[in-house]
Design a protein around this motif. Sequence first.
Motif, PDB file in Angstrom:
ATOM      1  N   ASN A   3       0.849  -1.185   0.000  1.00  0.00           N
ATOM      2  CA  ASN A   3       0.000   0.000   0.000  1.00  0.00           C
ATOM      3  C   ASN A   3       0.884   1.233   0.000  1.00  0.00           C
ATOM      4  N   PRO A   6       0.387   7.805   1.856  1.00  0.00           N
ATOM      5  CA  PRO A   6      -0.686   8.709   1.423  1.00  0.00           C
ATOM      6  C   PRO A   6      -0.262   9.727   0.406  1.00  0.00           C
ATOM      7  N   THR A   9       0.169   8.592  -3.899  1.00  0.00           N
ATOM      8  CA  THR A   9      -0.900   7.941  -4.616  1.00  0.00           C
ATOM      9  C   THR A   9      -0.868   8.329  -6.077  1.00  0.00           C
ATOM     10  N   ALA A  10      -1.540   7.481  -6.887  1.00  0.00           N
ATOM     11  CA  ALA A  10      -1.664   7.727  -8.318  1.00  0.00           C
ATOM     12  C   ALA A  10      -0.310   7.787  -9.011  1.00  0.00           C
ATOM     13  N   GLN A  62     -13.185   2.868  -7.049  1.00  0.00           N
ATOM     14  CA  GLN A  62     -12.910   2.438  -5.681  1.00  0.00           C
ATOM     15  C   GLN A  62     -14.199   2.132  -4.928  1.00  0.00           C
ATOM     16  N   LYS A  74      -7.462   5.360   2.016  1.00  0.00           N
ATOM     17  CA  LYS A  74      -6.028   5.116   1.836  1.00  0.00           C
ATOM     18  C   LYS A  74      -5.389   6.040   0.795  1.00  0.00           C
ATOM     19  N   THR A  75      -6.199   6.756   0.048  1.00  0.00           N
ATOM     20  CA  THR A  75      -5.670   7.648  -1.007  1.00  0.00           C
ATOM     21  C   THR A  75      -6.230   9.049  -0.818  1.00  0.00           C
ATOM     22  N   LEU A  78      -5.427  12.304  -3.593  1.00  0.00           N
ATOM     23  CA  LEU A  78      -5.476  11.770  -4.949  1.00  0.00           C
ATOM     24  C   LEU A  78      -5.302  12.849  -6.002  1.00  0.00           C
ATOM     25  N   GLN A 132      -5.789   0.333  -4.892  1.00  0.00           N
ATOM     26  CA  GLN A 132      -5.191   0.688  -3.603  1.00  0.00           C
ATOM     27  C   GLN A 132      -4.237   1.863  -3.746  1.00  0.00           C
ATOM     28  N   GLY A 133      -3.635   1.990  -4.928  1.00  0.00           N
ATOM     29  CA  GLY A 133      -2.701   3.088  -5.179  1.00  0.00           C
ATOM     30  C   GLY A 133      -3.324   4.284  -5.856  1.00  0.00           C
ATOM     31  N   GLY A 134      -4.652   4.271  -6.045  1.00  0.00           N
ATOM     32  CA  GLY A 134      -5.309   5.429  -6.638  1.00  0.00           C
ATOM     33  C   GLY A 134      -5.305   5.441  -8.143  1.00  0.00           C
ATOM     34  N   THR A 195       6.019  12.827  -6.203  1.00  0.00           N
ATOM     35  CA  THR A 195       4.858  13.578  -5.732  1.00  0.00           C
ATOM     36  C   THR A 195       5.182  15.058  -5.725  1.00  0.00           C
TER      37      THR A 195
END
Length: 218
Positions: A3, A6, A9-10, A62, A74-75, A78, A132-134, A195
């Motif tokens: 996972n 935060p 993500t994406a 999701q 979890k995301t 996003l 789970q990862g967006g 990110t």
Amino acid sequence: MRNPAPRKTARGLAVLLALAGVPLLSACGGGTEHPGAAATLDGERITVAQVQSRVTAVREAQLAAPKGEALVAKTPELARGMLYTMLFERVLDRAAADTGAGQPSAAETGAARTALEKRFGSAKALEAAALQGGVAPSQLDAFARQDAQFARLMRTFSGDQQALGAALEKAARELDIDVNPRFGRWDAQALRKGTLQDVRLPWLKQAAAQPAQERLPQ
């Protein structure tokens, strides 16, 4: 698939992980706001609406999945991750154009998608891990294309990550990336960490997140 944290993500399922060893890039956004734009690069705008469309696709997928609310939780960032992914796509494409690596064919993209499915055990397992990862199932081909594009660039530089890092730095600088500070900041750390970076300005207010469809910054 682990996972993701935060703030990651994406991200690309394989491309961005491979970039962990690439040197830091020096291209920075100027921080200038553009009404209605999430970011500008190379004289073009990525609009808030374009980011919202991708975010909505993920949230809908999701929430349709088992334990959908947990996937959403979890995301939480996003929109930021999605904008980063959109910018990274352009950086890869510019680097490919600059170096003569060229664009991946449909066959190469398909092979990259198949490789991802084998890595996770099946197409369904890949889709579940992506959520789970967006990443929505409908967006997996785009991420497979990134993998294929990255592979072309790696072949161009015979696996030399320092040379590839320099090419990506040049591409990002040419694109003159400027991000709306409500989404974050593109700086020397952004490409390495996968990110956009935090912006701490007293006048900025974070948009309130909603389960099905985030209210994105304007």
